[in-house]
Structures are given as structure tokens and as C-alpha cells.
Design a protein around this motif. Sequence first.
Motif, PDB file in Angstrom:
ATOM      1  N   GLU A 130       0.823  -1.213   0.000  1.00 37.54           N
ATOM      2  CA  GLU A 130       0.000   0.000   0.000  1.00 37.54           C
ATOM      3  C   GLU A 130       0.858   1.265   0.000  1.00 37.54           C
ATOM      4  O   GLU A 130       0.547   2.233  -0.709  1.00 37.54           O
ATOM      5  CB  GLU A 130      -0.914   0.013   1.225  1.00 37.54           C
ATOM      6  N   GLU A 131       1.926   1.270   0.786  1.00 36.96           N
ATOM      7  CA  GLU A 131       2.794   2.450   0.873  1.00 36.96           C
ATOM      8  C   GLU A 131       3.437   2.748  -0.481  1.00 36.96           C
ATOM      9  O   GLU A 131       3.433   3.893  -0.939  1.00 36.96           O
ATOM     10  CB  GLU A 131       3.886   2.249   1.927  1.00 36.96           C
ATOM     11  N   GLU A 132       4.000   1.725  -1.098  1.00 34.89           N
ATOM     12  CA  GLU A 132       4.654   1.942  -2.388  1.00 34.89           C
ATOM     13  C   GLU A 132       3.640   2.403  -3.439  1.00 34.89           C
ATOM     14  O   GLU A 132       3.927   3.312  -4.223  1.00 34.89           O
ATOM     15  CB  GLU A 132       5.388   0.677  -2.843  1.00 34.89           C
ATOM     16  N   GLU A 133       2.474   1.794  -3.442  1.00 32.07           N
ATOM     17  CA  GLU A 133       1.442   2.198  -4.402  1.00 32.07           C
ATOM     18  C   GLU A 133       1.032   3.646  -4.185  1.00 32.07           C
ATOM     19  O   GLU A 133       0.877   4.420  -5.140  1.00 32.07           O
ATOM     20  CB  GLU A 133       0.229   1.286  -4.287  1.00 32.07           C
ATOM     21  N   SER A 134       0.877   4.040  -2.937  1.00 35.98           N
ATOM     22  CA  SER A 134       0.485   5.414  -2.607  1.00 35.98           C
ATOM     23  C   SER A 134       1.509   6.417  -3.139  1.00 35.98           C
ATOM     24  O   SER A 134       1.149   7.422  -3.766  1.00 35.98           O
ATOM     25  CB  SER A 134       0.339   5.546  -1.089  1.00 35.98           C
ATOM     26  N   PHE A 135       2.783   6.143  -2.908  1.00 39.09           N
ATOM     27  CA  PHE A 135       3.829   7.057  -3.396  1.00 39.09           C
ATOM     28  C   PHE A 135       3.907   7.048  -4.921  1.00 39.09           C
ATOM     29  O   PHE A 135       4.075   8.107  -5.531  1.00 39.09           O
ATOM     30  CB  PHE A 135       5.187   6.732  -2.764  1.00 39.09           C
ATOM     31  N   ARG A 136       3.774   5.882  -5.536  1.00 37.48           N
ATOM     32  CA  ARG A 136       3.775   5.838  -7.013  1.00 37.48           C
ATOM     33  C   ARG A 136       2.640   6.674  -7.585  1.00 37.48           C
ATOM     34  O   ARG A 136       2.826   7.432  -8.543  1.00 37.48           O
ATOM     35  CB  ARG A 136       3.653   4.392  -7.514  1.00 37.48           C
TER      36      ARG A 136
END
Length: 162
Positions: A130-136
Motif C-alpha cells: 500500500e505504501e509503495e502504491e500510494s507514493f507511485r
Amino acid sequence: MKLSKKLEKALNDQIRKEYEAAYVYNGMRIYLDDAGLRGASSWMAKQTQEELEHAEAFIQHVKSMDGKVILEKVEGQKTDYKDLLEVLEAAYKHEQMITKSISEILDLAMAEKQYATENFLRKFVDEQVEEEESFRDLIDLVKFIGNDKAGLLKVDSGLGKR
């Protein structure tokens, strides 16, 4: 159920990385606040708090597994960036490093058949997705708006609603 010394060390290293992440995000928060991006600054303040909560969760897990918690030195972090895009790209890169670290600890826990630690870490693996997707997604949005100041203000406002 006691942690092996190798797993205990890996978890303590992760505690340091979580505190370091809080420092990284706090440095970003300071920059964003200085740049007048109050919404993004507020959003990053919540990221900072989340990392502190992660550190505490790792501490409690080590203690619950009869391990010894060792708080290692955390380095200072930068507070100067070029713009919001640079902040988000740096944060995304940092999240990728955290994902890799947690995955490596999970591999170790699985190899040692340390099921309680494996279960504990799986929650963080899911959160990292979720964190990586949010930043992407944020990076893509900021790239899309480019130099449009009205667009940047809209993004900033949206981030402040987190």
C-alpha cells in the motif's frame, strides 16, 4: 518461544530503520512546510507518526518474543529538496528499501520456522504494498500536473485531508 540471535539482530536493525524513516519523513515535512505546502507537510507528518508506530510495534514484538531490544544510532536527515516531486521520489525509494528489508527478515523467520514473527511481519509486507502504491500514485499525479501551480495547490489541498 525465543528469537535466535540472528533474527533478534535483524529485528533490531528494522527498529532502527523505522526510526530512520520517521527522521527521513520529518525532514521532508520540514521542507514542505517551509515551501508553503501545508497540506503535503501535514500528510508527511502523518507518515512520520506512522513510522514511529511501526518502530514501537517491532519493539513490542521483540520483547514479546523474549528478545533484547537495542536502540541503535539514527543519522540526521536532509531538510532541503528541489520540489514536491523530489520529495515523493525520495520517499518512494526509501519505502522500497524498507520493503526489501522486511522481506529479508520474513525470509529469515520462515527459514527458522519462527511462525509468530512470520505472522507479525506479513502485516508489514501487506502495508508496504500500500505504501509503495500510494507514493507511485502521488508521483504520477505530480508529474502529470507538471508546472501547473493551480494543480499543485489542488494536490496540496488533497494531501492535507488525510
